[in-house]
Each structure stands twice: as C-alpha cells, then as structure tokens.
Write a protein that holds these residues in place. Structure first.
Motif: not given
Length: 127
Positions: A45-56
């Motif tokens: 789930d690359i989109e959700a992965c990217g959202e979590s990285i953005h939050g971090a």
C-alpha cells in the motif's frame, strides 16, 4: 466507540502534558508512524506508506523548529533531525527499507531515552 475513547484519552494526555511529556508523545508518534509505514510497504500500500512517511517527516520538522538553539544539545538534535528527514526522503524515493529501519531505530531509542529522562526528573522532584 473504542476509537472515541482512545481519541479522548490522547486529547487529555496532550492537554495535561509537561513540555518533556509532549516531546515524548511526539517521539512515540514518530515511532508509530514509521512502523506503520513499514507495515503499509509490506502490504504494498504505497499511498498509505507515503502518508505515514509524510507524518513522520512532519513530526521531525516540528521537533526541529521548536529547539532552543542557544544550547549545544539543540544544535546536535537539529543535525540528527535533519539527517533522519533526509533518510526518510531517500526511503520515499527508493523504498529501500534500510533507510526506514535506521529511522525506526532512532525513534525507538529516543522514546526510551525520554522515558528514562522523565523518570529521573520525576524521582528528583520527589526527593
């Protein structure tokens, strides 16, 4: 229903936290988001992965901008935050898990360190 209780607990926890406790909360959330990103990557789930990285990255940026730069430790922390933001940027573009694992270990270490520091402060205030 359970989510509402968790949200309410988090709201109260943040509103009543000392500055040191707020920093711990940020480190805990950083650690959570990084692990969540790894989980999303494993599930493709690359989109959700990217959202979590953005939050971090947002958390690391928040930690960096709130530093009081008149202290040497603040300069050192700023350099660490900058380094891990760059590592997360590298992970975001390459999906090389070693970059993410490095950031996860950093966040885990900071959670442990801040918990210990807060316990020492609390013990000192009770003495």
């Amino acid at each position: 229903m359970i989510q509402n209780y968790q949200n309410q607990y988090q709201k109260v926890r943040i509103e009543t936290a000392s500055p040191g406790e707020l920093t711990l909360i940020l480190y805990e959330e950083l650690y959570r988001k990084l692990n969540l990103s790894k989980k999303h990557l494993a599930m493709k789930d690359i989109e959700a992965c990217g959202e979590s990285i953005h939050g971090a990255r947002s958390i690391l940026n928040e930690l960096a901008v709130t530093l009081d730069m008149k202290y040497e430790i603040s300069n050192q922390l700023f350099q660490l935050y900058d380094y891990y933001i760059r590592r997360l940027n590298q992970f975001a573009t390459t999906k090389e898990v070693s970059y993410l694992d490095e950031a996860i270990e950093f966040a885990k270490g900071m959670v442990t360190t801040w918990k210990e520091a807060l316990q020492i402060i609390k013990a000192g205030n009770q003495a």
